[in-house]
Design a protein around this motif. Sequence first.
Motif, PDB file in Angstrom:
ATOM      1  N   LEU A  92     -17.242 -54.128   7.886  1.00 38.56           N
ATOM      2  CA  LEU A  92     -16.018 -53.695   7.222  1.00 38.56           C
ATOM      3  C   LEU A  92     -15.776 -54.600   6.015  1.00 38.56           C
ATOM      4  CD1 LEU A  92     -14.063 -51.580   8.498  1.00 38.56           C
ATOM      5  CD2 LEU A  92     -12.662 -53.499   9.238  1.00 38.56           C
ATOM      6  N   GLU A  97      -4.800 -57.852   4.337  1.00 40.47           N
ATOM      7  CA  GLU A  97      -3.944 -58.077   5.523  1.00 40.47           C
ATOM      8  C   GLU A  97      -4.575 -59.139   6.420  1.00 40.47           C
ATOM      9  OE1 GLU A  97      -4.946 -55.207   4.080  1.00 40.47           O
ATOM     10  OE2 GLU A  97      -4.533 -53.601   5.502  1.00 40.47           O
ATOM     11  N   ASN A 190      -9.593 -59.068  15.120  1.00 42.80           N
ATOM     12  CA  ASN A 190      -9.199 -57.875  14.375  1.00 42.80           C
ATOM     13  C   ASN A 190     -10.124 -56.758  14.851  1.00 42.80           C
ATOM     14  OD1 ASN A 190      -8.534 -55.904  12.512  1.00 42.80           O
ATOM     15  ND2 ASN A 190      -9.694 -56.822  10.836  1.00 42.80           N
ATOM     16  N   PRO A 192     -11.367 -52.865  16.371  1.00 39.78           N
ATOM     17  CA  PRO A 192     -11.112 -51.495  15.906  1.00 39.78           C
ATOM     18  C   PRO A 192      -9.753 -51.041  16.452  1.00 39.78           C
ATOM     19  CG  PRO A 192     -13.266 -51.687  16.944  1.00 39.78           C
ATOM     20  CD  PRO A 192     -12.537 -52.952  17.236  1.00 39.78           C
ATOM     21  N   TYR A 193      -8.949 -50.415  15.586  1.00 42.21           N
ATOM     22  CA  TYR A 193      -7.633 -49.979  16.066  1.00 42.21           C
ATOM     23  C   TYR A 193      -7.127 -48.683  15.453  1.00 42.21           C
ATOM     24  CZ  TYR A 193      -5.865 -52.579  11.890  1.00 42.21           C
ATOM     25  OH  TYR A 193      -5.624 -53.053  10.640  1.00 42.21           O
ATOM     26  N   VAL A 194      -7.911 -48.048  14.608  1.00 43.02           N
ATOM     27  CA  VAL A 194      -7.430 -46.813  13.983  1.00 43.02           C
ATOM     28  C   VAL A 194      -7.701 -45.651  14.942  1.00 43.02           C
ATOM     29  CG1 VAL A 194      -7.621 -45.275  12.004  1.00 43.02           C
ATOM     30  CG2 VAL A 194      -7.940 -47.742  11.690  1.00 43.02           C
ATOM     31  N   VAL A 206     -13.185 -45.144   2.549  1.00 42.06           N
ATOM     32  CA  VAL A 206     -13.319 -45.882   3.810  1.00 42.06           C
ATOM     33  C   VAL A 206     -14.074 -45.025   4.830  1.00 42.06           C
ATOM     34  CG1 VAL A 206     -12.039 -46.902   5.755  1.00 42.06           C
ATOM     35  CG2 VAL A 206     -11.176 -47.172   3.412  1.00 42.06           C
ATOM     36  N   ALA A 214     -16.367 -50.157  13.678  1.00 43.10           N
ATOM     37  CA  ALA A 214     -15.449 -51.266  13.424  1.00 43.10           C
ATOM     38  C   ALA A 214     -14.022 -50.790  13.217  1.00 43.10           C
ATOM     39  CB  ALA A 214     -15.908 -52.041  12.194  1.00 43.10           C
ATOM     40  N   GLU A 246      -4.890 -58.895  14.763  1.00 45.24           N
ATOM     41  CA  GLU A 246      -4.462 -57.924  13.754  1.00 45.24           C
ATOM     42  C   GLU A 246      -4.294 -56.617  14.515  1.00 45.24           C
ATOM     43  OE1 GLU A 246      -6.436 -57.708   9.889  1.00 45.24           O
ATOM     44  OE2 GLU A 246      -6.131 -55.535   9.906  1.00 45.24           O
TER      45      GLU A 246
HETATM   46  N1  GLN Z   1      -7.148 -52.187   8.333  1.00 48.24           N
HETATM   47  C1  GLN Z   1      -8.332 -51.403   8.422  1.00 48.24           C
HETATM   48  C2  GLN Z   1      -8.102 -50.052   7.744  1.00 48.24           C
HETATM   49  O1  GLN Z   1      -7.005 -49.592   7.674  1.00 48.24           O
HETATM   50  C3  GLN Z   1      -8.710 -51.188   9.866  1.00 48.24           C
HETATM   51  C4  GLN Z   1      -9.251 -52.419  10.457  1.00 48.24           C
HETATM   52  C5  GLN Z   1      -9.512 -52.278  11.922  1.00 48.24           C
HETATM   53  O2  GLN Z   1      -9.630 -51.191  12.495  1.00 48.24           O
HETATM   54  N2  GLN Z   1      -9.592 -53.361  12.548  1.00 48.24           N
HETATM   55  O3  GLN Z   1      -9.015 -49.448   7.248  1.00 48.24           O
END
Ligand code: GLN
Length: 286
Positions: A92, A97, A190, A192-194, A206, A214, A246
């Motif tokens: 990534l 942030e 940090n 994966p969170y999306v 992106v 990731a 994060e």
């Molecule tokens: N902040 C990233 C984005 O919005 C996502 C990073 C993550 O999933 N850790 O693309």
Amino acid sequence: MKIKEYRTQFIDALTPIYDPGEAESFFYLILEEKKQLKRIDLALHLDLVFSDEEILIWNSILEQLLKEIPVQYLLGKTSFYGLDFEVNENVLIPRPETEELVEWVLSNNLIIQKSKNLKILDIGTGSGCIAISLAKNLQNAQVFAIDVSEKALVTAQKNAKINAVKVTFINQNILETEDLRQQFDIIVSNPPYVRNLEKEEIKKNVLDNEPHMALFVEDNDALIFYKKIAELAQKNLSEDGQLYFEINQYLGKEMIDLLEKMNFKNIELRKDIYGNDRMMKADLSL
Ligand code: GLN
């Protein structure tokens, strides 16, 4: 062709997709990388020219920018927390942030590190940006970093070398880890969170280029990494240790609930520069 003239042509070609300021910043980033020239050099030497060969190279970069390939991947590098990082499609691109998260960790530990050799673990290190910038700024710390992707770790290793820091990289799937077998003073991640449901909000550059592993998690198990890491922290965080995350801006409340349920204390949620809930800190103190 005079570079000045080419600049106008380059920026005009990009403005259907990018705003002019961004197009101009790409131009100068590439100029610095390819010709070691800065904006001021161009202003002082208006007659500087590009050879035909250089124009071919610039046109091919332009074509890729028009396909919305991130400029950081095209140049193969970016900067994070004032340091240089190599980046490619296996990692990534570090985000501003995440610099704020690093800043938070540092602000809480610059003094502590003078009297204590901190042991730090970064989970899901990717390019290594968090681990390396912490290692650079906390010189007595012992820094470890885990990633499931071997390819990401190759890049992270290079980045540690570029920045002359020692980080111990470990190729491991955190979701399959039962115990970290060491105690850490700081665990940071940090992950994966999306959520897939948020894919529509993610920009094309992106979505088409950065590693999905990731970024994305299942809608119905969005906190899978946080749950796992918090469980590991319960076992492997030292007595006065700190946990930093994060997070997904829409899941601040769920994150607080999760950490409260797991008995974490001093839970703090912070916004990023854009005003979104973006990072958390917690510990296990009594
Ligand atoms: N902040 C990233 C984005 O919005 C996502 C990073 C993550 O999933 N850790 O693309």
